[in-house]
Write a protein that holds these residues in place. Structure first.
Motif, PDB file in Angstrom:
ATOM      1  N   TYR A  46       0.820  -1.213   0.000  1.00 41.17           N
ATOM      2  CA  TYR A  46       0.000   0.000   0.000  1.00 41.17           C
ATOM      3  C   TYR A  46       0.865   1.279   0.000  1.00 41.17           C
ATOM      4  O   TYR A  46       0.572   2.243  -0.693  1.00 41.17           O
ATOM      5  N   GLY A  47       1.939   1.249   0.778  1.00 42.39           N
ATOM      6  CA  GLY A  47       2.774   2.449   0.917  1.00 42.39           C
ATOM      7  C   GLY A  47       3.767   2.624  -0.229  1.00 42.39           C
ATOM      8  O   GLY A  47       3.819   1.821  -1.165  1.00 42.39           O
ATOM      9  N   ALA A  48       4.595   3.675  -0.110  1.00 42.25           N
ATOM     10  CA  ALA A  48       5.583   3.969  -1.159  1.00 42.25           C
ATOM     11  C   ALA A  48       6.773   3.014  -1.081  1.00 42.25           C
ATOM     12  O   ALA A  48       7.507   2.845  -2.054  1.00 42.25           O
ATOM     13  N   GLU A  49       6.942   2.386   0.103  1.00 44.11           N
ATOM     14  CA  GLU A  49       8.064   1.438   0.286  1.00 44.11           C
ATOM     15  C   GLU A  49       7.605   0.245   1.101  1.00 44.11           C
ATOM     16  O   GLU A  49       6.777   0.400   2.000  1.00 44.11           O
ATOM     17  N   ALA A  50       8.177  -0.917   0.790  1.00 44.86           N
ATOM     18  CA  ALA A  50       7.850  -2.104   1.585  1.00 44.86           C
ATOM     19  C   ALA A  50       8.496  -1.970   2.964  1.00 44.86           C
ATOM     20  O   ALA A  50       9.539  -1.343   3.102  1.00 44.86           O
TER      21      ALA A  50
ATOM     22  N   GLU B 124       7.874  -9.625  -8.190  1.00 47.33           N
ATOM     23  CA  GLU B 124       7.814  -8.210  -8.580  1.00 47.33           C
ATOM     24  C   GLU B 124       7.056  -7.440  -7.496  1.00 47.33           C
ATOM     25  O   GLU B 124       5.953  -7.855  -7.099  1.00 47.33           O
ATOM     26  N   ILE B 125       7.653  -6.331  -7.049  1.00 46.78           N
ATOM     27  CA  ILE B 125       6.994  -5.535  -5.998  1.00 46.78           C
ATOM     28  C   ILE B 125       6.277  -4.361  -6.646  1.00 46.78           C
ATOM     29  O   ILE B 125       6.865  -3.624  -7.440  1.00 46.78           O
ATOM     30  N   ILE B 126       4.995  -4.210  -6.316  1.00 45.82           N
ATOM     31  CA  ILE B 126       4.232  -3.052  -6.807  1.00 45.82           C
ATOM     32  C   ILE B 126       3.906  -2.196  -5.586  1.00 45.82           C
ATOM     33  O   ILE B 126       3.180  -2.645  -4.687  1.00 45.82           O
TER      34      ILE B 126
END
Ligand SMILES: Cc1cc2nc3c(=O)[nH]c(=O)nc-3n(C[C@H](O)[C@H](O)[C@H](O)COP(=O)(O)OP(=O)(O)OC[C@H]3O[C@@H](n4cnc5c(N)ncnc54)[C@H](O)[C@@H]3O)c2cc1C
Length: 310
Positions: free
Chosen positions: A173-177, A194-196
């Protein structure tokens, strides 16, 4: 028959409470939906439980259960739906309509996975949507799946799935994991994952099984679609405390307030340990420690009751 003590939950906290209480020769019943709790759902090895440098959640659960079953203790596989006070005793009502009575109770019901609360979630549970990768991961051999969440549990789930699935998306949800560096490093090396980021899940769609997720790209402010055949939910957990309402106080996260050291709640004779209470540092070892302390506190409480009656 009235038990001295009923323990609710068969995770690390409840099992340890059972082992300790039985060694005080109490007359005990342990009621649980299943054994191991969150420990059994662990996707990668446990590496911080003393005595076992590396052990799977399933194996540690088996060892805990075997140890418990060596004790003199009654065990019921059932779900507690309501806990009531009747006079000085407690009445426990279960899903299969059983009623049990005890002088003291230890609540060790831990936490359940937090639901997504988006359209389609309920419809697709068991039809492509899962909260337990250890239980359901092997069903997704060579499939494209999404893991919802960006913390350590989500990353560990993706790592576990990388040995099974064809392609794995992590939707954060956020800008970074938020996963720790070690997990981020492992994931970086796994090309299948793949990270979205900035992805707010909006809906799950499918026919008989999941085939599509719809999410809002929060940065681009666009609605996007992703074709997947499976979804694993890893967005944290919520305390399993609904059956105890009315007898205890909660904090804002629905965790049970207790007096530390004894783990007694505001109701005398009612104790709460492990992930259900307000304590920090929710781990297997801390849940075990609390289970042991609460069993000894319950023993002290029962001794006092006995002395008052004599
Ligand atoms: C993905 C993941 C990875 C983790 N990794 C680690 C790790 O590496 N090391 C570590 O130390 N900790 C780890 N943890 C944390 C650890 O698993 C928990 O802190 C610990 O399991 C809490 O134990 P517990 O007994 O309080 O609750 P739980 O483990 O949640 O067990 C609760 C038990 O109560 C039962 N129950 C629930 N409601 C009811 C009801 N109404 N009636 C009857 N029974 C009920 C459940 O079936 C379950 O058996 C991890 C957690 C997760 C989710």
């Amino acid at each position: 028959m009235i038990y001295d003590l009923i323990i609710i939950g068969g995770g690390p906290a409840g099992i340890t409470a059972g082992i300790y209480a039985s060694r005080r020769k109490l007359n005990i019943l342990l009621i649980t939906k299943g054994f191991g709790g969150q420990m059994a759902r662990k996707a990668v090895s446990i590496e911080n439980y003393p005595g076992f440098e590396e052990i799977s959640g399933a194996e540690l659960t088996q060892k805990f259960e075997k140890h418990l079953r060596k004790q003199k203790i009654d065990i019921e596989r059932d779900e507690v739906v309501k806990l009531k006070k009747v006079g000085s005793n407690f009445l426990v009502l279960t899903q299969s309509k059983n009623r049990f009575e005890a002088k003291a109770i230890i609540v060790a019901s831990g936490a359940d996975p937090r639901p997504l609360e988006v359209p389609g979630e309920k419809k697709f549970i068991g039809r492509g949507l899962s909260y337990c990768v250890v239980c359901d991961g092997p069903l997704f051999s060579n499939k494209t799946v999404a893991v919802i969440g960006g913390g350590n549990s989500a990353f560990e789930t993706a790592i576990f799935l990388s040995k099974i699935a064809k392609k794995i998306y992590i939707l954060e949800y956020g800008a970074e994991a938020k996963a720790d560096e070690e997990n981020q490093e492992i994931v970086k090396k796994l090309k299948k994952i793949e990270i979205i980021t900035d992805a707010a899940l909006k809906e799950i769609q499918g026919d008989k099984f999941v085939n599509l997720i719809i999410y809002q790209d929060r940065k681009a402010k666009k609605t996007k679609k992703l074709k997947v055949e499976g979804i694993f939910v890893e967005i944290g957990s919520q305390p399993a405390t609904s059956f105890v309402k009315g007898l205890v106080d909660f904090n804002e996260r629905d965790e049970i307030k207790v007096e530390f050291e004894t783990y007694q709640t505001k109701t005398p004779g009612l104790f709460a340990v492990g992930d259900v209470n307000v304590g920090q540092y929710k781990q297997i070892i801390t849940a075990c420690g609390e289970g042991a302390k609460a069993a000894l506190s319950a023993y002290g409480y029962l001794q006092k009751l006995r002395n008052q009656k004599n």
